[in-house]
Enzyme design. Structure first.
Site, short mmCIF file in Angstrom:
data_model
loop_
_atom_site.label_atom_id
_atom_site.label_comp_id
_atom_site.label_asym_id
_atom_site.label_seq_id
_atom_site.Cartn_x
_atom_site.Cartn_y
_atom_site.Cartn_z
N GLU A 97 -8.46 17.44 24.57
CA GLU A 97 -7.39 18.12 23.94
C GLU A 97 -7.44 17.31 22.79
OE1 GLU A 97 -4.77 19.03 21.82
OE2 GLU A 97 -3.13 18.36 22.99
N CYS B 203 -0.78 17.44 17.27
CA CYS B 203 -2.06 18.17 17.19
C CYS B 203 -1.99 19.47 16.77
CB CYS B 203 -2.75 17.96 18.35
SG CYS B 203 -1.90 18.50 19.65
#
Ligand code: NDP
Length: 452
Positions: free
Chosen positions: A227, A261
């Site tokens: 990720e 993110c």
């Protein structure tokens, strides 16, 4: 060396030495020896331990939030909110364990078969500093329920979060050979990945770390979940109330001081709204997001996680301006500490670094699109493909645009969120695999076909 430096002041609070090679070896041996017993426990038993962990996270929310504020400057209220999501994640996997791990009958030619859901063994987790509790929870809760064991390497600026999480899990009844925290350095990771006892790795962090870990894992044929970064587009098609849209989109970008993110980082606004949107957004960012002490619940803009992070984002802004971008507000580092003014940049073109790179801080880029089609082209013109959001009053139009976005997740009229039951993850350089929801428990699962 792991260390705690208060980003609000820049003062070093504590240093924690790295684990030695012998300590790392002992940690790997522990999660390996713990695996057989843990996988033999019933799903109901493992779920009960995970459920108890949810209760303890809830009880210790204030303590955990205070640690995050000290270690990486998170606003205290955001820290409590983060622990709330952690509680949801542990509850979700505990409550759905039996259904998620039930055998799945399959109709096959000439007979019957069943798919059983099994763990694969000890896993390595490598986690970042931006959501010290939530990132760990996404990896740990499903895998504990499934029956995998976990060696966890946290970010080197978060040793206290790492220790506090391990204590919660231990107090909840997770055996000390089922979840083990290590203060390994990233230089020790290749040896851990080479160890045949470790079956897979999940990393949340930068592209560079992802490349390095994926290469080592690949060399040893280890399953990998990554990720990584994102530069999520946020498309504004029209607005019933532009003030509300500006407020909501600025909130999404500034959450966690811009260090998410999946924060919307590129606002793409249709031409007829663009000038007004930029004016209102610039005013909102300049007037509302004022720096302050992250432990004060009234603070709107905390420091970034470290002096190095703040310097890097300030350098990205300066470089963008040097290359021709327009600085609408902000851009200045504020010292002492890791503060950076909330910033709005416009007129960023593909020739500038800022167009394609991720900016991990309180910085909004706004782009003008003449048409819906152009907005989609700009949105997809990115090496990343994590999340996206579409804002507008016409549900069919929002959905039509969402269907054309290259991303792992699209949100309509909301942005940057995450919830326990919704799969999370990206495509392109944002990584591979999914966390959360039913998909999140399948990544390190052996779906065994048994022909009956
Ligand atoms: P890193 O990717 O360096 O850190 C994340 C984790 O990976 C930490 O535990 C780190 O350990 C570890 N790590 C770093 N390099 C390696 C390696 N070669 N092998 C194994 N593990 C490694 O992130 P940074 O803290 O440097 O942040 C840099 C950028 O990364 C940000 O600006 C942002 O763009 C992105 N990022 C994205 C996140 C996300 O949520 N997707 C989260 C954090 C960062 P250690 O701390 O010991 O170096």
């Amino acid at each position: 060396m792991y260390s705690v430096t208060d980003p609000a002041t820049g003062v070093l609070v504590e240093e924690v030495p790295n684990s030695t090679a012998e300590e790392v070896e002992a940690a790997v041996a522990r999660v390996h020896s713990g695996y057989q017993a843990w996988r033999q426990r019933s799903v109901v038993e493992r779920a009960a331990v995970v459920k108890r962990a949810a209760e303890l996270f809830a009880e210790r929310a204030d303590e955990l939030a205070a640690i995050m504020t000290l270690e990486m400057g998170k606003r205290i209220n955001e820290g409590r909110g983060e622990v709330g999501i952690v509680v949801d994640i542990f509850n979700y996997y505990a409550d759905h364990a039996v259904e998620l791990l039930a055998d799945e009958p399959v109709a096959i030619k000439g007979g019957r078969a069943v798919i059983t859901k099994n763990p694969i063994g000890p896993l390595l987790g490598i986690m970042p500093w931006n959501f010290p509790c939530y990132q760990v929870a996404r990896f740990v809760a499903p895998n504990l329920v499934l029956g995998n064991t976990i060696l966890l390497k946290h970010a080197s600026i978060c040793p206290r979060s790492a220790a506090a999480i391990e204590t919660v899990l231990r107090d909840a009844g997770v055996p000390d050979d089922v979840y083990v925290n290590t203060f390994a350095s990233s230089r020790q990771i290749p040896a851990i990945l080479a160890d045949p006892r470790i079956q897979g790795v999940s990393l949340t962090g930068s592209e560079q770390a992802g490349i390095s870990v994926a290469a080592d894992a690949g060399k040893h044929l280890k399953k990998t979940v990554l990720e990584l970064g994102g530069s999520d587009p946020l498309i504004v098609l029209d607005s019933a109330d532009l003030d509300e849209t500006v407020k909501a989109t600025a909130t999404a970008r500034m959450r966690n001081c811009g260090q998410s993110c999946n924060a919307p980082k590129r606002m793409i606004v249709l031409a007829d709204l663009y000038d007004e949107f930029v004016d209102k957004l610039t005013k909102r960012v300049a007037d509302f997001y004022l720096p302050g002490d992250p432990s004060d619940p009234e603070t709107k803009l905390p420091p970034l996680a470290s002096i190095a992070a703040a310097d890097e984002v300030a350098e990205q802004i300066e470089r963008a301006v040097r290359q021709g971008a327009t600085l609408r507000t902000g851009g200045q580092r504020i010292e002492p500490g890791a503060y950076l003014e909330a910033t709005v940049l416009t007129d960023v073109t593909p020739e500038m670094d800022a167009y394609y790179e991720e900016i991990f801080g309180p910085v909004v880029l706004v782009f003008k699109a003449e048409t819906e089609e152009e907005a989609i082209v700009i949105a997809n013109d990115s090496p990343f493909g994590l999340g996206a959001s579409v804002w507008g009053t016409d549900a069919d139009r929002n959905r039509r645009v969402a269907d054309q976005i290259e991303a792992g997740m699209v949100y309509l009229n909301s942005a940057g969120g995450s919830q326990a039951d919704l799969p999370f993850g990206g495509i392109k350089r944002s990584g591979m695999g999914r966390e959360l929801g039913p998909a999140g428990i399948e990544e390190f699962m052996n779906k065994k076909s048994i022909r009956l």
